[in-house]
Write an enzyme that holds these catalytic residues in place. Structure first.
Site, PDB file in Angstrom:
ATOM      1  N   ASP A 289      46.610   9.673   1.299  1.00  0.00           N
ATOM      2  CA  ASP A 289      45.166   9.823   1.360  1.00  0.00           C
ATOM      3  C   ASP A 289      44.676   8.894   2.476  1.00  0.00           C
ATOM      4  O   ASP A 289      45.427   8.068   3.007  1.00  0.00           O
ATOM      5  CB  ASP A 289      44.511   9.523   0.004  1.00  0.00           C
ATOM      6  CG  ASP A 289      43.152  10.231  -0.117  1.00  0.00           C
ATOM      7  OD1 ASP A 289      42.594  10.636   0.924  1.00  0.00           O
ATOM      8  OD2 ASP A 289      42.645  10.373  -1.245  1.00  0.00           O
TER       9      ASP A 289
HETATM   10  C1  NOJ Z   1      39.754  11.089   0.798  1.00  0.00           C
HETATM   11  C2  NOJ Z   1      39.827  11.920  -0.445  1.00  0.00           C
HETATM   12  O1  NOJ Z   1      40.277  11.140  -1.519  1.00  0.00           O
HETATM   13  C3  NOJ Z   1      40.722  13.134  -0.327  1.00  0.00           C
HETATM   14  O2  NOJ Z   1      40.561  13.928  -1.459  1.00  0.00           O
HETATM   15  C4  NOJ Z   1      40.414  13.891   0.922  1.00  0.00           C
HETATM   16  O3  NOJ Z   1      41.236  15.032   1.011  1.00  0.00           O
HETATM   17  C5  NOJ Z   1      40.629  12.982   2.109  1.00  0.00           C
HETATM   18  N1  NOJ Z   1      39.741  11.834   2.016  1.00  0.00           N
HETATM   19  C6  NOJ Z   1      40.409  13.700   3.423  1.00  0.00           C
HETATM   20  O4  NOJ Z   1      39.090  13.986   3.609  1.00  0.00           O
END
Ligand code: NOJ
Length: 748
Positions: A289
């Site tokens: 993430d």
């Molecule tokens: C953070 C989020 O937790 C995740 O779900 C998302 O896909 C990513 N950012 C990318 O935007």
């Protein structure tokens, strides 16, 4: 030069020419393993590491500012993937810069959060799950993929499959709710929807199962917070939806921000390498993430970025989202013997294989056709599918005296902060969905439906959070002149989603106060809710005549609400998450354990020494699986094909469901099982099957389920996944409170 090498060179040359000019002729390249092996044979260590690197184009902001200049990094040949860039022109421009600078012409992969639609927005995932309709979930993902793929996006960061038992956690809106069985089925359907039959098809994209793992169990519902749980709970409750997506052939996985028992997922070798890639045999690639690698430093797990990079790569992580740690430190880690060439190669190979599967080596611009984009976005059939999904996701929580459906002859005052809203109605994580324009507000939906405008009025009265009282009187006046009042209320879209945890899950602002004023008018009051989490609705459920949970219903939300209020659509949704009486009951979920002192309610002869609250009922306000219809159903004639299930046998459960009301309607028939005694204690009941079916007025349908010993398995005292012989109870009905019951024995 031998013939094989020459052929490869020629193949690569053809691809290169194609890549530069974007010609339409078909390029034939070698089978995947051969192609990738030969390509990697030519790549330097730096080029391989670049494949492991993802930067954000910041077209949409989905995390803290990265401070990196992604175009410069692309020019330096440092990037394998970009997130948050969309549309055919922009992604083409970026790809052109990349290919002009990539020695081996390796295309970039474009990722984006396409969660519940790309332009045509479907209900938020929690709402869509309330449909209990796997076709709806699959079609919503198919439409999202078709639009995203037509717009230059190759890869979605969905489905989010985190089980959560805590409505304070804002991200419950993105998932399938609290139940493992329902969540697993939905997860499977969503992957199939996004990825279709072949990733080569131009209307499919790579899916990404997230957030691995147990992110939804964040302590106190606070986003990114710590998780600690037994391996049994993790494997039985939180991991199955992830595994279901591996079974569905998901192409990628994303690690979660949280730690589990002291180990952040991004550096968790046991989770990523052992379970995901080992036990489950996952062949795709794993992305972190957003800055997940860097965050192992504040977690207190890595001493610096270099160390964090080592921990992530050796845990089995393949791509670094935004953090630039792999870019900066992987070569150093290799030189110092902290990571191996094999680990880098494995990550690089997995990523190149995904690019290959999408056909990007044949034509890196195959998702960049402006004409296709224009023809695909907001297609009529997509809008129809979104309307159908919104209709199917409505949950009727209360309907005293059949105040709903409304009749066209009635004078109706529509009030409340969301009555004319086009912005919040599509919910959070709504990709590139148009918030003003395509989105249909409730007011628009009603106006399309009711031709005699003297029968309807629209007044906000109050705002969502703002406590201004200036417009209350006008709204009350209109309401006083009506036969029925419909209050359209709820949350801001950004009260749920990422970084949107709350300790208070009541209706925000002075909405409840306004409802109390409306009630004093002595007219029936219908509350229509738009929200991304279970709310505490004790007062509302006592004082409102009807409550319709519409979630954030998406682009066609206003039409769906109009059709539902006026009975063109008979609500058939059921709650995918428990609605508590108060936030003090959280975490609250239907498949809890019994305890040694279960409380039997007001009739319990022992009132003190029981597992109970002294200031509230234990029971939820609305239980998991609950939802009414404009018609009624009665259940009877529960039959089991055998009372003794043998280890290789099957058990048929059948039940008669009769539509006893005045409307045709769909019912979600639910099957729950309780394992009475185990080598470890088992939940009071667990969902093991469901069937959503249309039953015509007056009709009786026999619904059948099949159970096998496999459905009864759990992690026993020795952590073996087995079904233990003994007694079981079966419950069938229209919610998790189903009380039609039978029993059987699993024999040795
Ligand atoms: C953070 C989020 O937790 C995740 O779900 C998302 O896909 C990513 N950012 C990318 O935007």
């Amino acid at each position: 030069m031998n013939k094989r090498t020459l052929l490869l060179l020629l193949a690569c040359t053809t691809v290169t020419v194609y890549a530069q000019k974007g010609k339409k002729s078909k390029v034939v390249i070698k089978p995947r393993t051969e192609f990738v092996t030969e390509l990697m044979g030519k790549m330097t260590v730096d080029e391989k590491i670049a494949q492991l690197v993802q930067f954000t184009a910041d077209g949409t902001v989905t995390g803290p500012k990265s401070g990196s200049n992604f175009i410069n990094e692309i020019k330096k040949g440092n990037v394998g993937s970009i997130l948050n860039a969309t549309n055919v022109q922009y992604t083409r421009q970026i790809q052109e810069v990349n290919l002009a600078n990539s020695r081996l012409k390796i295309p970039l992969l474009f990722g984006y959060d396409v969660i519940h639609g790309y332009r045509t927005i479907f209900p938020i995932t929690l709402g869509e799950t309330a449909s209990w309709d796997l076709n709806i979930a699959r079609i919503a993902s198919e439409v999202a993929a078709a639009e995203a793929a037509a717009s230059g996006v190759h890869w979605t960061f969905a489905p989010m499959v985190d089980i959560s038992r805590d409505p304070r956690w804002g991200r419950v809106s993105e998932g399938a709710g609290e139940d493992t069985y329902l969540g697993s089925k939905m997860a499977f359907a969503r992957v199939k929807g996004f990825q279709g039959n072949s990733l080569k098809d131009l209307n499919t994209i790579l899916a990404c199962t997230k957030h691995f793992a147990a992110y939804g169990a964040a302590e106190a519902g606070r986003d990114y917070n710590t998780v600690d749980m037994s391996e049994r709970l993790l494997r039985e409750t939180y991991l199955p939806p992830f595994k279901a997506t591996v079974d569905a052939g998901v192409a990628t996985f994303m690690t979660s921000f949280n730690e589990i028992a002291g180990v952040p997922s991004t550096g968790n070798k046991w989770l990523v390498n052992n379970i995901l890639k080992g036990e489950w045999g996952f062949k795709g690639f794993v992305v972190t993430d957003y800055t997940g690698i860097n965050e192992m430093i504040p977690h207190g797990y890595a001493k610096d970025e270099q160390h964090a990079g080592e921990l992530a790569l050796t845990a089995g992580v393949d791509m670094d989202m935004v953090g630039a740690v792999f870019l900066k430190y992987t070569k150093k880690n290799l030189e110092e013997g902290k990571v191996t060439q094999a680990e880098i190669d494995d990550a690089c190979r997995r990523i190149l294989e995904a690019k290959y599967d999408l056909g990007l080596f044949e034509d890196p611009y195959r998702y960049n056709d402006a004409k296709r984009e224009k023809e695909t976005i907001y297609k009529k059939e997509f809008l129809d599918a979104a309307l159908n999904a919104a209709n199917k996701s409505m949950v009727l929580l209360k309907n005293s005296n059949n105040v709903l459906p409304l009749k066209k002859e009635q004078k109706v005052a529509f009030v409340g902060p969301l009555v004319s809203d086009e912005y919040n109605i599509i919910g959070s994580w709504a990709a590139t969905g148009d918030r003003n324009g395509y989105a249909v507000s409730v007011q628009e939906g009603i106006n399309k439906f009711i031709t005699d405008k003297s029968k309807v009025s629209f007044n906000k009265g109050v705002e969502i959070k703002d406590t201004k009282r200036d417009n209350i009187q006008a709204a009350l006046k209109a309401a006083a002149n009506a036969d029925v009042i419909v209050a359209v209320m709820g949350e801001f879209e950004n009260q749920t989603g990422e970084a949107a945890s709350q300790v208070d899950i009541n209706l925000p602002g002075i909405q409840k106060e306004f409802l109390a004023e409306l009630k004093k008018l002595g007219k029936p009051v219908v509350l229509v809710l738009m929200n991304g989490r279970p709310l505490t609705l004790g007062w509302e459920s006592e004082n409102m005549d009807a409550i319709l949970e519409a979630w954030f219903p998406g682009t066609m939300g206003g039409d769906a609400i109009a059709q539902t209020l006026y009975g063109v659509n008979n609500p058939s949704g059921k709650l995918p998450m428990t609605f508590p009486r108060s936030v003090g009951q959280v975490p609250i979920y239907y498949n809890h354990k019994n305890t040694g002192r279960p409380y039997l309610g007001a009739s319990d002869p022992e009132q003190k020494y029981k597992s109970r609250y002294t200031d509230s009922d234990n029971s939820p306000l609305y239980e998991f699986g609950y939802g009414l219809s404009y018609t009624t159903f009665s259940y009877g004639n529960l039959k089991l094909s055998t009372q003794k299930l043998s280890p290789n046998g099957k058990l048929k459960v059948s039940v008669d469901v009769k539509n006893t009301g005045n409307f045709d309607g769909e019912e979600v028939v639910q099957l729950y099982v309780k394992d009475v005694v185990g080598s470890v204690t088992r939940p009071v009941r667990e969902l093991k099957g469901f069937n959503k079916t249309l039953i015509k007025k007056g009709e009786t349908k026999t619904i059948e389920f099949e159970l096998s010993p496999d459905d009864l398995r759990f992690y026993n005292i020795d952590m073996k996944f087995v079904a233990e012989p003994g007694d079981f109870e079966v419950f069938v009905g229209g919610s998790s409170n189903a009380d039609l019951k039978s029993t059987f024995e699993l024999v040795k």
